[in-house]
Design a protein around this motif. Structure first.
Motif, PDB file in Angstrom:
ATOM      1  N   TRP A 194       0.796  -1.228   0.000  1.00 51.38           N
ATOM      2  CA  TRP A 194       0.000   0.000   0.000  1.00 51.38           C
ATOM      3  C   TRP A 194       0.832   1.284   0.000  1.00 51.38           C
ATOM      4  N   GLU A 195       2.158   1.179  -0.065  1.00 51.82           N
ATOM      5  CA  GLU A 195       2.983   2.382   0.095  1.00 51.82           C
ATOM      6  C   GLU A 195       2.977   3.305  -1.126  1.00 51.82           C
ATOM      7  N   THR A 196       2.606   2.793  -2.297  1.00 48.76           N
ATOM      8  CA  THR A 196       2.486   3.675  -3.463  1.00 48.76           C
ATOM      9  C   THR A 196       1.004   3.888  -3.755  1.00 48.76           C
ATOM     10  N   PRO A 197       0.651   5.033  -4.347  1.00 46.32           N
ATOM     11  CA  PRO A 197      -0.762   5.304  -4.656  1.00 46.32           C
ATOM     12  C   PRO A 197      -1.399   4.218  -5.513  1.00 46.32           C
ATOM     13  N   ALA A 198      -0.661   3.698  -6.498  1.00 41.48           N
ATOM     14  CA  ALA A 198      -1.215   2.670  -7.381  1.00 41.48           C
ATOM     15  C   ALA A 198      -1.493   1.385  -6.615  1.00 41.48           C
ATOM     16  N   ALA A 199      -0.541   0.989  -5.749  1.00 39.94           N
ATOM     17  CA  ALA A 199      -0.711  -0.237  -4.970  1.00 39.94           C
ATOM     18  C   ALA A 199      -1.867  -0.085  -3.990  1.00 39.94           C
ATOM     19  N   GLU A 200      -1.945   1.064  -3.354  1.00 37.89           N
ATOM     20  CA  GLU A 200      -3.024   1.285  -2.380  1.00 37.89           C
ATOM     21  C   GLU A 200      -4.379   1.276  -3.076  1.00 37.89           C
ATOM     22  N   SER A 201      -4.464   1.929  -4.225  1.00 40.74           N
ATOM     23  CA  SER A 201      -5.726   1.985  -4.955  1.00 40.74           C
ATOM     24  C   SER A 201      -6.205   0.588  -5.352  1.00 40.74           C
ATOM     25  N   ALA A 202      -5.287  -0.245  -5.813  1.00 41.66           N
ATOM     26  CA  ALA A 202      -5.643  -1.609  -6.216  1.00 41.66           C
ATOM     27  C   ALA A 202      -6.098  -2.429  -5.019  1.00 41.66           C
ATOM     28  N   SER A 203      -5.424  -2.247  -3.887  1.00 41.76           N
ATOM     29  CA  SER A 203      -5.777  -2.996  -2.679  1.00 41.76           C
ATOM     30  C   SER A 203      -7.114  -2.534  -2.112  1.00 41.76           C
ATOM     31  N   VAL A 204      -7.332  -1.236  -2.093  1.00 43.08           N
ATOM     32  CA  VAL A 204      -8.593  -0.694  -1.584  1.00 43.08           C
ATOM     33  C   VAL A 204      -9.766  -1.207  -2.414  1.00 43.08           C
ATOM     34  N   ALA A 205      -9.576  -1.324  -3.722  1.00 40.29           N
ATOM     35  CA  ALA A 205     -10.647  -1.750  -4.631  1.00 40.29           C
ATOM     36  C   ALA A 205     -11.151  -3.159  -4.316  1.00 40.29           C
ATOM     37  N   MET A 206     -10.358  -3.958  -3.626  1.00 37.87           N
ATOM     38  CA  MET A 206     -10.757  -5.323  -3.268  1.00 37.87           C
ATOM     39  C   MET A 206     -11.655  -5.356  -2.046  1.00 37.87           C
TER      40      MET A 206
END
Length: 255
Positions: A194-206
């Protein structure tokens, strides 16, 4: 505080106490008036938390199972009893099975499943006369198929089986055994997810609730399971996962 007053306070052992969830839980328990024994691997972090909370501590190494029993024995010798024990020892590995080395597999099982087994074993020996609550940590990944989670999902699924079997074994002794199964929690251990915006966005979407978990979300559920008011709850796996394991986010539903 007199010895008689101290004897009336609940005594909890938190293993993996220096992690994000373990430290949040330990602070909550101390704030509630409980006596807490901290178990952890990193002596420096353990000393800092012990000083902050004015709590006793004991070095625990998941690769040396005897240290888990020693920690619980230390709690009994120091406080005369244990009312609850929580195993927050854990790790994360996200690799496909064919990419996971033998050493990584063995370490994942040792840290996440073997530690939980020896917590149950020690609690079964040291709490069988007084009863109490044991809380283990599983994962939403053990209940839903997630890519590249083979090793951690297997270990955490083992925790679910252990929880239910131990709950049956020790019920007659008044020992309740439950587990909490988190989704993705923002912690130091999961930072890469979750440390990068892209990673966090993908994780939140789940997660259907639209955010990642916080250590306080998990600590709150564990604290609830430890409370004597909940003595009719055992053998349960409580998902604290933002809906990850049971609900498909709306945007993923076929139209």
């Amino acid at each position: 505080m007199t010895n008689a007053q101290a004897a009336e306070l609940p005594v909890f052992v938190v293993l993996g106490a220096t992690g994000s969830i373990g430290s949040e839980l330990s602070r909550r328990l101390v704030a509630s008036g409980a006596q807490v024994v901290l178990g952890g691997r990193n002596s420096e972090k353990l000393d800092q938390l012990s000083t902050e909370l004015d709590a006793s501590s004991h070095i625990v190494d998941a690769n040396r199972p005897a240290s888990i029993h020693e920690c619980l024995q230390h709690a009994v010798e120091s406080h005369g009893k244990i009312d609850g024990v929580v195993n927050c020892i854990g790790s994360v590995i996200l690799k496909a099975a064919h990419m996971t080395s033998e050493a990584e597999w063995n370490d994942t099982i040792a840290v996440n499943l073997t530690s939980a087994f020896y917590v149950v074993s020690a609690a079964g020996k040291l709490m069988r006369r007084t009863g109490g609550s044991v809380v283990l940590i599983s994962s939403a990944a053990a209940q839903i198929g997630l890519a590249t989670h083979e090793a951690i999902a297997a270990a955490k699924a083992g925790v679910i089986g252990l929880t239910r079997s131990a709950a049956a074994t020790y019920a007659s002794r008044g020992i309740r055994v439950n587990a909490v199964a988190p989704g993705l929690v923002k912690s130091q251990m999961t930072k890469a997810l979750w440390e990068t915006p892209a990673a966090e966005s993908a994780s939140v979407a789940m997660h259907v609730l639209g955010r990642l978990g916080e250590p306080s979300d998990i600590a709150s559920a564990i604290e609830w399971l430890l409370q004597p008011a909940n003595t009719w709850i055992t053998g349960q796996v409580i998902g604290v996962d933002g809906g990850l394991s049971t609900i498909v986010p709306k945007h993923k539903v076929a139209r």
